[in-house]
Design a protein around this motif. Sequence first.
Motif, PDB file in Angstrom:
ATOM      1  N   GLU A   1       0.879  -1.316  -0.057  1.00  0.00           N
ATOM      2  CA  GLU A   1      -0.091  -0.057  -0.071  1.00  0.00           C
ATOM      3  C   GLU A   1       0.808   0.987   0.146  1.00  0.00           C
ATOM      4  OE1 GLU A   1      -2.310   1.095   3.104  1.00  0.00           O
ATOM      5  OE2 GLU A   1      -0.994   0.733   4.694  1.00  0.00           O
ATOM      6  N   VAL A   2       0.479   2.249  -0.525  1.00  0.00           N
ATOM      7  CA  VAL A   2       0.933   3.505  -0.581  1.00  0.00           C
ATOM      8  C   VAL A   2       0.208   4.454   0.708  1.00  0.00           C
ATOM      9  CG1 VAL A   2       1.343   5.699  -1.679  1.00  0.00           C
ATOM     10  CG2 VAL A   2       1.433   3.606  -2.757  1.00  0.00           C
ATOM     11  N   HIS A   3       1.007   4.564   1.623  1.00  0.00           N
ATOM     12  CA  HIS A   3       0.278   5.114   2.919  1.00  0.00           C
ATOM     13  C   HIS A   3       0.772   6.549   3.056  1.00  0.00           C
ATOM     14  CE1 HIS A   3      -1.588   4.147   6.988  1.00  0.00           C
ATOM     15  NE2 HIS A   3      -1.406   5.511   6.826  1.00  0.00           N
ATOM     16  N   ALA A   4      -0.107   7.665   2.999  1.00  0.00           N
ATOM     17  CA  ALA A   4       0.257   9.105   3.007  1.00  0.00           C
ATOM     18  C   ALA A   4       0.511   9.385   4.487  1.00  0.00           C
ATOM     19  CB  ALA A   4      -0.711   9.905   2.388  1.00  0.00           C
ATOM     20  N   LEU A   5       1.283  10.246   4.905  1.00  0.00           N
ATOM     21  CA  LEU A   5       1.434  10.617   6.113  1.00  0.00           C
ATOM     22  C   LEU A   5       1.577  12.200   6.191  1.00  0.00           C
ATOM     23  CD1 LEU A   5       2.280  10.333   9.380  1.00  0.00           C
ATOM     24  CD2 LEU A   5       4.702  10.494   8.520  1.00  0.00           C
TER      25      LEU A   5
ATOM     26  N   ASP B   1      -3.324   4.888  -1.001  1.00  0.00           N
ATOM     27  CA  ASP B   1      -4.517   4.218  -0.570  1.00  0.00           C
ATOM     28  C   ASP B   1      -5.197   4.435   0.924  1.00  0.00           C
ATOM     29  OD1 ASP B   1      -4.187   2.041  -2.655  1.00  0.00           O
ATOM     30  OD2 ASP B   1      -2.120   1.808  -1.629  1.00  0.00           O
ATOM     31  N   ARG B   2      -4.125   4.648   1.839  1.00  0.00           N
ATOM     32  CA  ARG B   2      -4.724   5.257   2.982  1.00  0.00           C
ATOM     33  C   ARG B   2      -4.009   6.293   3.452  1.00  0.00           C
ATOM     34  NH1 ARG B   2      -4.874   1.425   8.013  1.00  0.00           N
ATOM     35  NH2 ARG B   2      -2.820   0.748   6.969  1.00  0.00           N
ATOM     36  N   ALA B   3      -4.445   7.038   4.439  1.00  0.00           N
ATOM     37  CA  ALA B   3      -3.745   8.320   5.196  1.00  0.00           C
ATOM     38  C   ALA B   3      -3.939   8.412   6.616  1.00  0.00           C
ATOM     39  CB  ALA B   3      -4.015   9.481   4.376  1.00  0.00           C
ATOM     40  N   THR B   4      -2.812   8.528   7.338  1.00  0.00           N
ATOM     41  CA  THR B   4      -2.788   8.926   8.576  1.00  0.00           C
ATOM     42  C   THR B   4      -2.318  10.511   8.837  1.00  0.00           C
ATOM     43  OG1 THR B   4      -2.046   6.663   9.389  1.00  0.00           O
ATOM     44  CG2 THR B   4      -1.451   8.669  10.734  1.00  0.00           C
ATOM     45  N   ILE B   5      -3.164  11.212   9.507  1.00  0.00           N
ATOM     46  CA  ILE B   5      -2.785  12.551   9.857  1.00  0.00           C
ATOM     47  C   ILE B   5      -2.498  12.932  11.155  1.00  0.00           C
ATOM     48  CG2 ILE B   5      -4.078  14.717   9.776  1.00  0.00           C
ATOM     49  CD1 ILE B   5      -5.854  13.717   7.623  1.00  0.00           C
ATOM     50  N   LEU B   6      -1.268  13.484  11.419  1.00  0.00           N
ATOM     51  CA  LEU B   6      -0.856  13.873  12.946  1.00  0.00           C
ATOM     52  C   LEU B   6      -1.065  15.412  13.154  1.00  0.00           C
ATOM     53  CD1 LEU B   6       2.577  12.237  12.778  1.00  0.00           C
ATOM     54  CD2 LEU B   6       0.324  11.114  13.695  1.00  0.00           C
TER      55      LEU B   6
ATOM     56  N   ARG C   1       0.365  14.178  17.821  1.00  0.00           N
ATOM     57  CA  ARG C   1      -0.620  13.390  18.200  1.00  0.00           C
ATOM     58  C   ARG C   1      -1.259  12.822  16.733  1.00  0.00           C
ATOM     59  NH1 ARG C   1      -3.435  16.234  23.406  1.00  0.00           N
ATOM     60  NH2 ARG C   1      -1.764  16.272  24.831  1.00  0.00           N
ATOM     61  N   HIS C   2      -1.723  11.444  17.035  1.00  0.00           N
ATOM     62  CA  HIS C   2      -2.570  10.984  16.273  1.00  0.00           C
ATOM     63  C   HIS C   2      -3.792  11.357  16.020  1.00  0.00           C
ATOM     64  CE1 HIS C   2      -4.955   7.659  14.258  1.00  0.00           C
ATOM     65  NE2 HIS C   2      -4.205   7.455  13.244  1.00  0.00           N
ATOM     66  N   VAL C   3      -4.414  11.679  14.610  1.00  0.00           N
ATOM     67  CA  VAL C   3      -5.835  12.233  14.627  1.00  0.00           C
ATOM     68  C   VAL C   3      -6.565  11.469  13.810  1.00  0.00           C
ATOM     69  CG1 VAL C   3      -7.141  14.181  13.433  1.00  0.00           C
ATOM     70  CG2 VAL C   3      -4.649  14.792  14.359  1.00  0.00           C
ATOM     71  N   ILE C   4      -6.184  10.852  12.784  1.00  0.00           N
ATOM     72  CA  ILE C   4      -6.962   9.747  12.126  1.00  0.00           C
ATOM     73  C   ILE C   4      -6.421   8.855  11.202  1.00  0.00           C
ATOM     74  CG2 ILE C   4      -7.631  11.302  10.313  1.00  0.00           C
ATOM     75  CD1 ILE C   4     -10.671  10.158   9.993  1.00  0.00           C
ATOM     76  N   THR C   5      -6.664   7.691  10.901  1.00  0.00           N
ATOM     77  CA  THR C   5      -6.161   6.773   9.875  1.00  0.00           C
ATOM     78  C   THR C   5      -7.270   6.421   9.080  1.00  0.00           C
ATOM     79  OG1 THR C   5      -4.277   6.065  11.017  1.00  0.00           O
ATOM     80  CG2 THR C   5      -4.922   4.839   9.284  1.00  0.00           C
ATOM     81  N   ALA C   6      -7.596   6.707   7.655  1.00  0.00           N
ATOM     82  CA  ALA C   6      -8.570   5.968   7.113  1.00  0.00           C
ATOM     83  C   ALA C   6      -8.304   5.925   5.601  1.00  0.00           C
ATOM     84  CB  ALA C   6      -9.745   7.395   7.253  1.00  0.00           C
ATOM     85  N   PRO C   7      -9.036   5.275   4.867  1.00  0.00           N
ATOM     86  CA  PRO C   7      -8.916   4.938   3.497  1.00  0.00           C
ATOM     87  C   PRO C   7      -9.079   6.458   2.579  1.00  0.00           C
ATOM     88  CG  PRO C   7     -10.266   3.587   4.158  1.00  0.00           C
ATOM     89  CD  PRO C   7     -10.151   4.509   5.189  1.00  0.00           C
ATOM     90  N   LEU C   8      -8.468   6.527   1.878  1.00  0.00           N
ATOM     91  CA  LEU C   8      -8.473   7.940   0.892  1.00  0.00           C
ATOM     92  C   LEU C   8     -10.061   8.195   0.295  1.00  0.00           C
ATOM     93  CD1 LEU C   8      -6.503  10.142  -0.157  1.00  0.00           C
ATOM     94  CD2 LEU C   8      -5.589   8.349   1.268  1.00  0.00           C
ATOM     95  N   SER C   9     -10.558   6.889   0.206  1.00  0.00           N
ATOM     96  CA  SER C   9     -12.040   7.078  -0.225  1.00  0.00           C
ATOM     97  C   SER C   9     -12.873   7.888   0.919  1.00  0.00           C
ATOM     98  CB  SER C   9     -12.464   5.586  -0.550  1.00  0.00           C
ATOM     99  OG  SER C   9     -12.287   4.864   0.491  1.00  0.00           O
ATOM    100  N   GLU C  10     -12.415   7.964   1.906  1.00  0.00           N
ATOM    101  CA  GLU C  10     -13.214   8.650   3.130  1.00  0.00           C
ATOM    102  C   GLU C  10     -12.554   9.919   3.503  1.00  0.00           C
ATOM    103  OE1 GLU C  10     -13.239   5.986   6.367  1.00  0.00           O
ATOM    104  OE2 GLU C  10     -14.105   4.343   5.133  1.00  0.00           O
TER     105      GLU C  10
END
Length: 540
Positions: free
Chosen positions: A49-53, A227-232, A236-245
């Motif tokens: 997967e390509v995971h965006a940070l 494919d997914r993204a995690t936002i800091l 702190r961790h805010v959210i991890t979700a698929p890009l479709s969301e």
Amino acid sequence: MTDLAYGTKSGPVSNVAAAPAAVRMTSISKSFGGVRALDGVDFEVLPGEVHALLGGNGAGKSTILKVLNGVHKPDAGTVEVNGRVLTAHTPEESRAAGIAMNYQEMSLIPTLTVAQNVFLTREARTGQGLIDDKEAERLTAQIFDLLEVQVDPRARVGDLGAGQKQLTEIAKAIGKDAKVLVLDEPSTALAVSDVERLFIFLRKLKAKGVAIIYVSHRMDEIARIADRATILRDGRHVITAPLSELPIDKMIEHIVGKRSKGLADVVRSDMARGEVLLELKNVTGLHKPDNLSLAVHRGEVVGLAGLLGSGRSATARVISGVEPAIRGEILVKGQPVTLRKAGDAIAAGVALVPEDRARQGVIPAHSVASNLTLGILDRLQRGGLEDRAKVREVADAQIARLSIKTASRDHAVSTLSGGNQQKVVIGKWLALDPDVLVLDEPTAGIDIGSKSEIIRLVRDLAAQGKAIVFISSELSELLVACDRIVVMADGRAHFDRPRAAFDDPEVPEHDSGHRLQAAERKLQVAIQQALTAGQERSHV
């Protein structure tokens, strides 16, 4: 050394969700000098997967990646790579686990060739154990063929343009045949066509099961490749979700979040603008800016917004004479000036508060008084010797004017807090009584309370008749400090708007926190639009 061979299938590996984690970071915390950069962050990336940070400046992205890569040891938490717990937390251990990283700050050695950089510390060898540059050149050429870009493996890195250096940095990471590939702002210096080729190649790596962590401020790229993204945010961790969301507006909302009341409660009042004190007419620098026109009035704070490489700091260096303008005209108080060095700018009434406070702004081991009077020593002499009474008088006046908290003017600047050190830097230049003050990241590395103090000081200086250019990566700071904001990309100004243009009429004026948050989202969108416009221009 074997040839590189990557699959050609595009799209994600099937049933990615059922695969074990390629990276699992659990409850990661890290502090620097009492400042918590990461606070119990969880981060997981799957094979294929390509995971965006994602996150704003200071969110903790670079810190968590340096923990993963063994540059920083976490204060708490665990790091697993493909099920193996890392315990030594060294770069060597991370490399052995299959992690390769393309740093935002390039790690290339300019005196070596492209191939020598790509295979640095893991050189190809002959049967006799000697370094085999020819083999390294052949393997490097293979990598560039896979990327479908043209870079000469034999070229000296110092002779390359910014885009080719960026491609070399990416090739260096790719050449390690990694299981986890970390790309930190990989497209910053790339042409649109090169970004497209990079994406094609990343899809090939993804099809082979390589886990890719992709860091970028370019939301349109994230939407296309991840494919997914995690936002800091704020460590702190805010959210991890698929890009479709996570449509772009939702990403921006999570990145911005609720701003600290320390900035939201800074009271802004409109000030009467006077005459133009600084004007740039179609100014081009050695690298950037590019054909930039800008006017800053007496009593006005003009902010420069944009991403890394947009040309903000380069513009500051040209205005302050640190770098020359090769075309165009600069006027101070209506008079054309030639700025070949910083001394020329100072003589014309322009002073720069540099981005790197510790190395360029103060002499930490010297006293507060010594630093505050450093720029005017020639005025504080009697008979060729320092007039200590005058030094004390000027230093005490600046300490009072700027509310610098220090036990004594004779204490070393290194004993002061970051915010008070920054006030010393500003005070040093104010002693020269400049007409134009250029502030490059003036609140970097200081706490929220001190940030508010610095911004109030900036507003007060403008009210006293200074013309101020304010550069910050913190969008909330720009919105609180500035009367007008110029959005830059690729060295050019794409938007020049009054601060009020970013307000949302639907948000009540008394709700300062939400009002600032809404304005920040609008400014973030403007930066993305400028970035897209800059990419389209370079593509043409």
